[in-house]
Design a protein around this motif. Structure first.
Motif, short mmCIF file in Angstrom:
data_model
loop_
_atom_site.label_atom_id
_atom_site.label_comp_id
_atom_site.label_asym_id
_atom_site.label_seq_id
_atom_site.Cartn_x
_atom_site.Cartn_y
_atom_site.Cartn_z
N ARG A 14 -2.02 -35.07 6.56
CA ARG A 14 -2.96 -34.02 7.03
C ARG A 14 -2.87 -33.36 8.27
O ARG A 14 -2.48 -34.03 9.23
CB ARG A 14 -4.47 -34.81 7.00
CG ARG A 14 -4.92 -35.37 5.64
CD ARG A 14 -6.29 -36.34 5.72
NE ARG A 14 -6.09 -37.11 7.07
CZ ARG A 14 -6.98 -37.07 8.00
NH1 ARG A 14 -7.59 -35.95 8.03
NH2 ARG A 14 -6.89 -37.79 9.05
N LEU A 15 -3.08 -32.01 8.18
CA LEU A 15 -3.08 -31.22 9.32
C LEU A 15 -4.01 -31.88 10.47
O LEU A 15 -3.50 -31.60 11.95
CB LEU A 15 -3.26 -29.69 9.15
CG LEU A 15 -2.27 -29.20 8.22
CD1 LEU A 15 -3.05 -27.65 7.79
CD2 LEU A 15 -0.93 -29.11 8.71
N THR A 36 7.03 -37.80 6.10
CA THR A 36 6.48 -38.28 4.92
C THR A 36 5.29 -38.15 4.83
O THR A 36 4.44 -38.00 5.87
CB THR A 36 7.04 -39.66 4.49
OG1 THR A 36 6.08 -40.60 5.20
CG2 THR A 36 8.52 -40.10 4.91
N TYR A 37 4.59 -38.24 3.39
CA TYR A 37 3.38 -38.08 3.07
C TYR A 37 3.06 -38.75 1.93
O TYR A 37 3.84 -38.92 0.93
CB TYR A 37 2.81 -36.69 3.28
CG TYR A 37 3.47 -35.74 2.11
CD1 TYR A 37 3.16 -35.58 0.97
CD2 TYR A 37 4.64 -35.12 2.46
CE1 TYR A 37 3.62 -34.82 0.09
CE2 TYR A 37 5.47 -34.26 1.64
CZ TYR A 37 4.81 -33.97 0.29
OH TYR A 37 5.42 -33.21 -0.59
N LEU A 50 -5.72 -31.45 1.51
CA LEU A 50 -5.50 -30.28 0.48
C LEU A 50 -4.06 -30.37 0.24
O LEU A 50 -3.28 -30.83 0.86
CB LEU A 50 -6.08 -28.94 1.00
CG LEU A 50 -7.17 -28.61 1.55
CD1 LEU A 50 -7.37 -27.53 2.22
CD2 LEU A 50 -8.11 -28.60 0.18
N ASN A 51 -3.70 -29.91 -1.10
CA ASN A 51 -2.46 -30.09 -1.69
C ASN A 51 -1.34 -29.41 -0.80
O ASN A 51 -0.04 -29.91 -0.62
CB ASN A 51 -2.15 -29.58 -3.28
CG ASN A 51 -2.73 -30.50 -4.25
OD1 ASN A 51 -2.87 -31.69 -3.66
ND2 ASN A 51 -3.22 -29.73 -5.08
N GLU A 52 -1.94 -28.39 -0.20
CA GLU A 52 -0.84 -27.24 0.41
C GLU A 52 -0.75 -27.79 2.04
O GLU A 52 0.20 -27.26 2.76
CB GLU A 52 -1.11 -25.92 0.42
CG GLU A 52 -2.71 -25.64 0.91
CD GLU A 52 -3.78 -25.83 0.25
OE1 GLU A 52 -4.84 -25.31 0.44
OE2 GLU A 52 -3.75 -26.50 -1.07
N ALA A 56 2.31 -26.70 4.71
CA ALA A 56 1.77 -25.98 5.86
C ALA A 56 2.24 -26.71 7.33
O ALA A 56 2.69 -25.63 8.08
CB ALA A 56 0.18 -25.90 5.82
N LEU A 57 2.38 -27.92 7.34
CA LEU A 57 2.88 -28.64 8.41
C LEU A 57 4.42 -28.26 8.67
O LEU A 57 4.89 -27.91 9.85
CB LEU A 57 2.62 -30.27 8.39
CG LEU A 57 3.21 -30.82 9.50
CD1 LEU A 57 2.65 -30.39 10.87
CD2 LEU A 57 2.97 -32.28 9.36
#
Length: 255
Positions: A14-15, A36-37, A50-52, A56-57
């Motif tokens: 997450r951002l 990793t996520y 959010l999926n993106e 985005a990161l």
């Protein structure tokens, strides 16, 4: 031209999270980033994601002038450390820094904690952190400069009612940090842990934040960049003489 050092950061979905903040701070310091996520976990949590966000990161880090790669990784799987490092070696020969940031946390106490839920906490918070650290150390091929940085939560500074499984498993990271630091010193690797204290990563509602504010002498709650800046220092050459420490970046939080 000298290549950048490489840092691995787990759990940067997450951002707004601490993992993303750590990635940003290490990028500022000139590290290339492999993170990793695991979207399935964060989507189940109250804060959601959010999926993106992982992409985005990655884009944000590359705009900062460093290379960035990422992978979705389920740390409950026994072979997750091998999968990570096999993927990493397709991009770089090795890594210089490992930040074990990923965590599993749900609310529970003595009255409702189940075997399955305790196991899920153990698999991510203890087993994955331990095995990831071991795999990093076994593959580290330099004489010095290796860094393992674990994220803990200050369990030994006070109780955490309602988070029995989380407190139990995250508390064990302190013991891991101290013993592993002694084992890996001869390999030129330092091992430390950072406790960020209560940090606003999107989970705090207004009522929670108001209650916590009274316990912070500086009059604000923790920001993600507070702990991330300490991680950046521990990853630096200047921190070569610091190992086996649990450092509390929590603004004098009163328990």
């Amino acid at each position: 031209m000298r290549e950048n050092k490489v840092a691995i950061v787990t759990g940067a979905s997450r951002l707004k999270g601490i993992g993303a903040a750590i990635c940003r701070e290490l990028a500022v310091a000139g590290f290339d980033i492999f993170f990793t996520y695991w979207t399935e976990y964060d989507k189940e949590m109250p804060w959601g994601m959010l999926n993106e966000e992982p992409q985005a990161l990655k884009d944000e880090l590359e705009k900062m002038g460093v290379k960035s790669f990422s992978m979705e990784l389920d740390l409950t799987k026994e072979n997750s450390p091998q999968k990570l490092f096999e993927s990493l070696t397709l991009k770089w020969q090795s890594a210089d820094v490992l930040v074990n940031n990923a965590a599993y946390s749900t609310s529970n106490d003595f009255s409702n904690l189940t075997t399955a839920e305790l196991d899920r906490h153990y698999l991510v918070n203890i087993r994955a952190t331990t095995l990831m650290s071991i795999e990093f150390a076994r593959r580290f091929n330099k004489n010095s400069g290796g860094r393992i940085i674990n994220m803990t939560s200050g369990q030994f500074r006070g109780p955490m009612p309602g988070e029995l499984a989380y407190a139990t498993t995250k508390g064990a990271i302190d013991a891991l940090t101290i013993t592993l630091s002694a084992e890996l010193a001869s390999r030129g690797i330092t091992v430390n842990a950072v406790n960020p204290g209560p940090t606003d990563t999107g989970w705090m509602d207004d009522e929670t934040k108001k209650a916590l504010l009274q316990r912070f002498p500086f009059g604000r709650v923790g920001k993600t960049e507070d702990a991330a800046k300490l991680v950046k220092f521990l990853a630096s050459e200047e921190a070569e003489w610091i190992t086996g420490q649990i450092l509390h970046s929590e603004g004098g939080f009163l328990r």
